[in-house]
Design a protein around this motif. Structure first.
Motif, PDB file in Angstrom:
ATOM      1  N   LYS A 126       0.831  -1.220   0.000  1.00 16.23           N
ATOM      2  CA  LYS A 126       0.000   0.000   0.000  1.00 16.23           C
ATOM      3  C   LYS A 126       0.864   1.268   0.000  1.00 16.23           C
ATOM      4  O   LYS A 126       0.352   2.380  -0.119  1.00 16.23           O
ATOM      5  CB  LYS A 126      -0.922   0.020   1.236  1.00 16.23           C
ATOM      6  N   ARG A 127       2.158   1.096   0.134  1.00 15.98           N
ATOM      7  CA  ARG A 127       3.046   2.259   0.294  1.00 15.98           C
ATOM      8  C   ARG A 127       3.022   3.153  -0.948  1.00 15.98           C
ATOM      9  O   ARG A 127       2.944   4.380  -0.846  1.00 15.98           O
ATOM     10  CB  ARG A 127       4.468   1.755   0.563  1.00 15.98           C
ATOM     11  N   GLU A 128       3.075   2.523  -2.119  1.00 11.86           N
ATOM     12  CA  GLU A 128       3.160   3.293  -3.367  1.00 11.86           C
ATOM     13  C   GLU A 128       1.896   4.122  -3.605  1.00 11.86           C
ATOM     14  O   GLU A 128       1.978   5.306  -3.950  1.00 11.86           O
ATOM     15  CB  GLU A 128       3.385   2.319  -4.540  1.00 11.86           C
ATOM     16  N   ILE A 129       0.727   3.520  -3.385  1.00 13.58           N
ATOM     17  CA  ILE A 129      -0.515   4.258  -3.634  1.00 13.58           C
ATOM     18  C   ILE A 129      -0.688   5.373  -2.602  1.00 13.58           C
ATOM     19  O   ILE A 129      -1.166   6.466  -2.921  1.00 13.58           O
ATOM     20  CB  ILE A 129      -1.743   3.309  -3.678  1.00 13.58           C
ATOM     21  N   LEU A 130      -0.269   5.138  -1.368  1.00 13.65           N
ATOM     22  CA  LEU A 130      -0.351   6.200  -0.358  1.00 13.65           C
ATOM     23  C   LEU A 130       0.542   7.382  -0.737  1.00 13.65           C
ATOM     24  O   LEU A 130       0.144   8.543  -0.597  1.00 13.65           O
ATOM     25  CB  LEU A 130       0.041   5.650   1.017  1.00 13.65           C
ATOM     26  N   SER A 131       1.729   7.099  -1.235  1.00  8.73           N
ATOM     27  CA  SER A 131       2.629   8.171  -1.695  1.00  8.73           C
ATOM     28  C   SER A 131       1.995   8.937  -2.847  1.00  8.73           C
ATOM     29  O   SER A 131       2.037  10.170  -2.887  1.00  8.73           O
ATOM     30  CB  SER A 131       3.969   7.593  -2.163  1.00  8.73           C
ATOM     31  N   ALA A 132       1.380   8.201  -3.773  1.00  3.79           N
ATOM     32  CA  ALA A 132       0.753   8.851  -4.936  1.00  3.79           C
ATOM     33  C   ALA A 132      -0.387   9.768  -4.495  1.00  3.79           C
ATOM     34  O   ALA A 132      -0.533  10.889  -5.006  1.00  3.79           O
ATOM     35  CB  ALA A 132       0.237   7.787  -5.902  1.00  3.79           C
TER      36      ALA A 132
END
Length: 241
Positions: free
Chosen positions: A202-208
């Motif tokens: 989920k890290r990438e989508i949260l950053s986006a």
């Protein structure tokens, strides 16, 4: 986009934090309106919270189950005993272990011939419970997909722009594709909105989502839920990075 985020070490801590945040809301709602209505989420992350709610004496015994009403934010168009059913997951982890009256459990129907008929039936049930104004859940639990979906609102879904219908039948690019979901017409009314996101994926989508500029509609459905009270994001350390 700025998120009101609480970062917890792991999924168990995250689940406990959501429960601790929920209990004062239960007390206020029952005191003010005589009942507490929660929209449950499917998926792996809330499963731990449901297990703790049912399996931890302090949480289970502190809950006024006669005044608690369980609803769902979305459902897969599968039979209620199907392993993919959000209702089945909640039943196995929570409902079958607590003394909640049967009439206080409001699953989305999936036993009608089409998802559209199921959506209409659920909207009727919401209308009977909440009245003619769009439902305002005391707590709504929402998840986050790796592409930014929440409930069964996926990027590009026509249901994202729904202003009138409370419940929609949708086709999604995931298994199973036929689903029933609450629309933003309801999700933007929630009194308390808790997003639960756990795991490194989920890290990438949260950053986006965080990097998106404010002021225009997000391409990510989860970031398009804007109740009056800002959502609280409960993240584990792996998701928060």
């Amino acid at each position: 986009m700025k998120l009101d985020a609480r970062v917890l070490p792991d999924l168990v801590s995250l689940s406990r934090a959501v429960l601790e945040e929920t209990f004062p809301v239960i007390q206020q709602a029952v005191s003010k309106r005589g009942r507490f209505a929660i929209a449950l989420s499917g998926g792996h992350t809330p499963e731990k919270m449901y297990s703790l709610w049912a399996g931890t004496e302090q949480y289970r015994n502190k809950t006024p189950w006669d005044s608690v009403h369980l609803f769902w934010s979305d459902e897969r168009f599968v039979p209620a005993n199907d392993p993919r059913s959000n209702y089945r997951m909640a039943r196995e982890t929570l409902i079958s272990h607590i003394p909640i009256p049967a009439q206080n459990v409001h699953p989305m129907p999936t036993n009608l011939p089409s998802p559209e008929e199921c959506a209409r039936a659920y909207e009727t049930e919401l209308l009977e419970f909440f009245g003619s104004e769009p439902p305002a859940f005391d707590v709504q639990l929402l998840g986050l997909g790796t592409e930014g979906h929440t409930a069964s609102l996926f990027p590009g879904s026509p249901a994202l722009d729904e202003k009138v219908r409370w419940v929609a039948a949708v086709r999604v690019p995931a298994e199973p594709p036929q689903r029933i979901t609450l629309t933003p017409a309801v999700l933007n009314q929630g009194r308390n909105t808790f997003f639960l996101a756990a795991g490194e994926n989920k890290r990438e989508i949260l950053s986006a989502i965080r990097e998106e500029p404010s002021g225009r509609p997000s391409q990510y459905p989860a970031a398009r839920i804007h109740p009056v009270k800002d959502p609280v994001w409960f993240l584990d350390a792996a998701a928060a990075g």
